[in-house]
Scaffold this motif. Structure first.
Motif, PDB file in Angstrom:
ATOM      1  N   CYS A   1      -8.761  10.715 -18.982  1.00 28.69           N
ATOM      2  CA  CYS A   1      -7.715  10.909 -17.978  1.00 28.69           C
ATOM      3  C   CYS A   1      -7.052  12.287 -18.131  1.00 28.69           C
ATOM      4  N   LEU A   2      -6.777  12.683 -19.348  1.00 23.88           N
ATOM      5  CA  LEU A   2      -6.154  13.982 -19.598  1.00 23.88           C
ATOM      6  C   LEU A   2      -7.039  15.126 -19.118  1.00 23.88           C
ATOM      7  N   LYS A   3      -8.335  14.946 -19.214  1.00 18.78           N
ATOM      8  CA  LYS A   3      -9.274  15.984 -18.796  1.00 18.78           C
ATOM      9  C   LYS A   3      -9.568  15.924 -17.298  1.00 18.78           C
ATOM     10  N   GLY A   4      -8.991  14.932 -16.604  1.00 17.24           N
ATOM     11  CA  GLY A   4      -9.186  14.817 -15.170  1.00 17.24           C
ATOM     12  C   GLY A   4     -10.477  14.151 -14.762  1.00 17.24           C
ATOM     13  N   HIS A   5     -11.190  13.539 -15.719  1.00 22.34           N
ATOM     14  CA  HIS A   5     -12.446  12.876 -15.395  1.00 22.34           C
ATOM     15  C   HIS A   5     -12.234  11.474 -14.832  1.00 22.34           C
TER      16      HIS A   5
ATOM     17  N   ALA B   1      -9.419   2.718 -25.778  1.00 22.08           N
ATOM     18  CA  ALA B   1      -8.216   3.215 -25.102  1.00 22.08           C
ATOM     19  C   ALA B   1      -8.050   4.719 -25.330  1.00 22.08           C
ATOM     20  N   ARG B   2      -8.330   5.152 -26.540  1.00 20.28           N
ATOM     21  CA  ARG B   2      -8.210   6.577 -26.873  1.00 20.28           C
ATOM     22  C   ARG B   2      -9.207   7.420 -26.062  1.00 20.28           C
ATOM     23  N   ILE B   3     -10.437   6.949 -25.951  1.00 16.63           N
ATOM     24  CA  ILE B   3     -11.450   7.679 -25.179  1.00 16.63           C
ATOM     25  C   ILE B   3     -11.062   7.738 -23.702  1.00 16.63           C
ATOM     26  N   LEU B   4     -10.568   6.614 -23.182  1.00 17.22           N
ATOM     27  CA  LEU B   4     -10.137   6.581 -21.787  1.00 17.22           C
ATOM     28  C   LEU B   4      -8.952   7.515 -21.553  1.00 17.22           C
TER      29      LEU B   4
ATOM     30  N   TYR C   1     -16.456   1.291 -22.444  1.00 19.69           N
ATOM     31  CA  TYR C   1     -16.078   2.177 -23.545  1.00 19.69           C
ATOM     32  C   TYR C   1     -15.989   1.424 -24.873  1.00 19.69           C
ATOM     33  N   LEU C   2     -16.396   0.164 -24.880  1.00 16.95           N
ATOM     34  CA  LEU C   2     -16.476  -0.597 -26.116  1.00 16.95           C
ATOM     35  C   LEU C   2     -17.827  -0.350 -26.790  1.00 16.95           C
TER      36      LEU C   2
ATOM     37  N   ILE D   1      -8.924   2.512 -13.824  1.00 13.38           N
ATOM     38  CA  ILE D   1      -9.338   1.743 -15.000  1.00 13.38           C
ATOM     39  C   ILE D   1      -9.148   0.252 -14.737  1.00 13.38           C
ATOM     40  N   ASP D   2     -10.245  -0.480 -14.768  1.00 16.24           N
ATOM     41  CA  ASP D   2     -10.182  -1.932 -14.655  1.00 16.24           C
ATOM     42  C   ASP D   2     -10.937  -2.540 -15.843  1.00 16.24           C
TER      43      ASP D   2
END
Length: 245
Positions: free
Chosen positions: A151-155, A144-147, A169-170, A161-162
């Protein structure tokens, strides 16, 4: 024994080393040492049968709270196992992987693990996946932190996210979810193990303590799995219509 269906990914919560030693009036480390022989037996049997992924819950994040001497002994046994088994893993075409906060391992253990991973990286017959300094909730929070950072970086947009993207990201990204989770020693809980990935895993609980869990017990678990109808949340009629197992 001919199995009707073989799981692609088997995960094992290896429990009962301490109780095994206590029953015999031995120190806990004796149970951990004998447990290594069960690891060796199960890895060989999984490779022989053609199972593609075997994940072993070797050391949880909570295990760091155990007495310092026991933790040190466990780290020493990890190094011993990797050194002893590395030639066999390479001969058998077994690729070693690890999931968890492995950077927390003592330097010598981390170095031995990294070397074994590197030296087996080209193997293709089976994956032996060790969960070390691992916790399921911590893994989900990390993803969740990586995602969130992406998102904050606009990537990435939040509405993109599904479940599939989250799974990427696990720690287990690229691996199939476990078809079968085995727990030894009779405890009826997951103990923070593969919480996201185990949504539709079949569970097999055995009272056998891990140091006594060898080929015959492993085959018994696989035989019971092969007899089950996997539903994935579907009714029997839906399974027939979709063609799922």
């Amino acid at each position: 024994m001919v199995l009707k269906r073989l799981p692609q990914h088997v995960a094992i919560i290896m429990d009962g080393n301490g109780r095994w030693a206590k029953k015999r009036g031995l120190p806990r480390v004796a149970g951990h040492k004998e447990g290594l022989e069960s690891v060796r037996a199960v890895v060989r049997e999984a490779r022989r049968l053609g199972i593609k992924v075997l994940t072993l819950y070797a050391f949880s994040k909570e295990n760091w709270k155990r007495p310092r001497a026991e933790v040190a002994a466990l780290m020493g046994l990890l190094r011993f196992y990797l050194k002893r088994e590395l030639p066999e893993l390479k001969r058998q075409g077994i690729k070693l992987m690890a999931i968890g906060e492995t950077e927390l391992l003592p330097p010598k253990a981390y170095q031995a693990l990294s070397q074994a991973i590197e030296e087996t990286s080209s193997a293709r017959e089976m994956i032996l996946n060790l969960a070390l300094s691992y916790g399921g909730r911590a893994e989900i929070a990390r993803a969740a932190r990586i995602l969130a950072e992406a998102c904050l970086k606009g990537h990435l947009r939040p509405d993109e996210i599904d479940e599939n993207i989250f799974a990427n990201y696990l720690y287990t990204a690229g691996l199939p979810d476990p078809d079968l989770i085995i727990r030894t020693s009779g405890e009826m809980r997951l103990s923070n193990f593969l919480l996201y990935q185990s949504a539709y895993s079949e569970l097999y609980i055995t009272p056998t303590l891990w140091p006594d869990f060898r080929e015959a017990e492993f085959m018994a678990a696989l035989e019971e799995y092969s007899q089950r109808e996997r539903r994935f949340g579907l009714t029997s009629e839906q399974i027939r219509c979709t063609g799922k197992e």
